[in-house]
Design an enzyme around this catalytic site. Sequence first.
Site, mmCIF file in Angstrom:
data_model
loop_
_atom_site.group_PDB
_atom_site.id
_atom_site.type_symbol
_atom_site.label_atom_id
_atom_site.label_comp_id
_atom_site.label_asym_id
_atom_site.label_seq_id
_atom_site.Cartn_x
_atom_site.Cartn_y
_atom_site.Cartn_z
ATOM 1 N N HIS A 14 112.631 40.954 -33.187
ATOM 2 C CA HIS A 14 111.336 40.294 -32.996
ATOM 3 C C HIS A 14 110.466 40.270 -34.261
ATOM 4 C CE1 HIS A 14 112.118 39.527 -28.906
ATOM 5 N NE2 HIS A 14 111.663 40.619 -28.363
ATOM 6 N N HIS B 210 106.320 35.962 -25.712
ATOM 7 C CA HIS B 210 106.840 37.097 -24.947
ATOM 8 C C HIS B 210 105.962 37.375 -23.713
ATOM 9 C CE1 HIS B 210 109.349 40.525 -24.254
ATOM 10 N NE2 HIS B 210 109.941 40.399 -25.441
ATOM 11 N N GLU C 116 112.005 33.989 -22.091
ATOM 12 C CA GLU C 116 111.697 33.690 -23.486
ATOM 13 C C GLU C 116 112.526 32.504 -23.976
ATOM 14 O OE1 GLU C 116 112.005 37.533 -25.718
ATOM 15 O OE2 GLU C 116 112.307 38.313 -23.680
#
Length: 335
Positions: free
Chosen positions: A112, A182, A300
């Site tokens: 991420h 997210h 996502e």
Amino acid sequence: MTTSTGTATYTEDFGALADGSPVRRWTLERDGVRVRVLTYGAIVQSVHAPGRDGSRAAVALGLPDVAGYEKFPAPYFGAVVGRYANRIGGASFVLDGRTHRLTPNEGGTHLHGGARGFDKRVWDAVAVPDGVRLSLVSADGDEGYPGRLDFSVTYTLEPGGTLRLDYRAVTDAPTVLNPTSHLYWNLAGADSGSALGQQLRIAAREVTPVDTASVPTGELLPVGGTRFDFRGMRAVGAGYDQNFVLEEGTEAADAVAAELYDAASGRVLTVRTTEPGLQLYTADHFDGRPFGPCAGIALETQHFPDSPNRPEFPSTVLRPGEEFVSRTEYAFSVR
């Protein structure tokens, strides 16, 4: 407060980070749906949507203050993550013959966007028709990524209360890019406990199986006869953190990538996207700080994990002179 083409928009102070950086909160409201967005992390702090009986509830997990987001960064509550959502194996990739070493922040894996990804930055914000545009500059070498990246996400509320996210980016050197939102959804209400048992459909015939580090092996696994088969609406169970390969055609404006349904409230969330993949994450590792296990379901929209190291996957390379453009929509209705 300003109103343009049906969306009411206003902004307010929302405290400051521990280092003193001020944070603003933007509120968008239209057709019964209210969305609140922070300049910290481009976080969607809350989404309120009506149920079958007309009552409005918070359907996305969020925290009440900035201190909470700094205290609990790992779940990435409602944030835009980048430069690269999900995982890059070995925290490195080769582009045009050059190896780029990224910040490892999950064992030896890059997750991420690294230790200080987009979710931990304060973004610039300006009002746009029906919403707000947040932008930032990611410098050359940021978390190991090459090239300066000028990036923005625009949140708008469309007719009917559809939340639309438009991502755009340009670079001055070849790089890779794969942002996502997210958001964690619980259509029964963010304070209702576990979201398991809500009904889910995903337009995917295949998934990308992973190794012990949760990095794709490069294979495509048909979902038929497996626990990953959500081609028909069925209850969500525990234990999912998996990228689904969306069917061809789901990038069309009216095609449905996924649909989530809560029978008790009647709320339906319909996801449309231009992206080729969707990560289903059931948040099994929430431990009560501040939410319990499986309190929300993340859907996502993304390119595939580890694509920079998997030439057989859809490319995430962005080059000078090109513009990255991506769209995801979350539509709310009742049944």
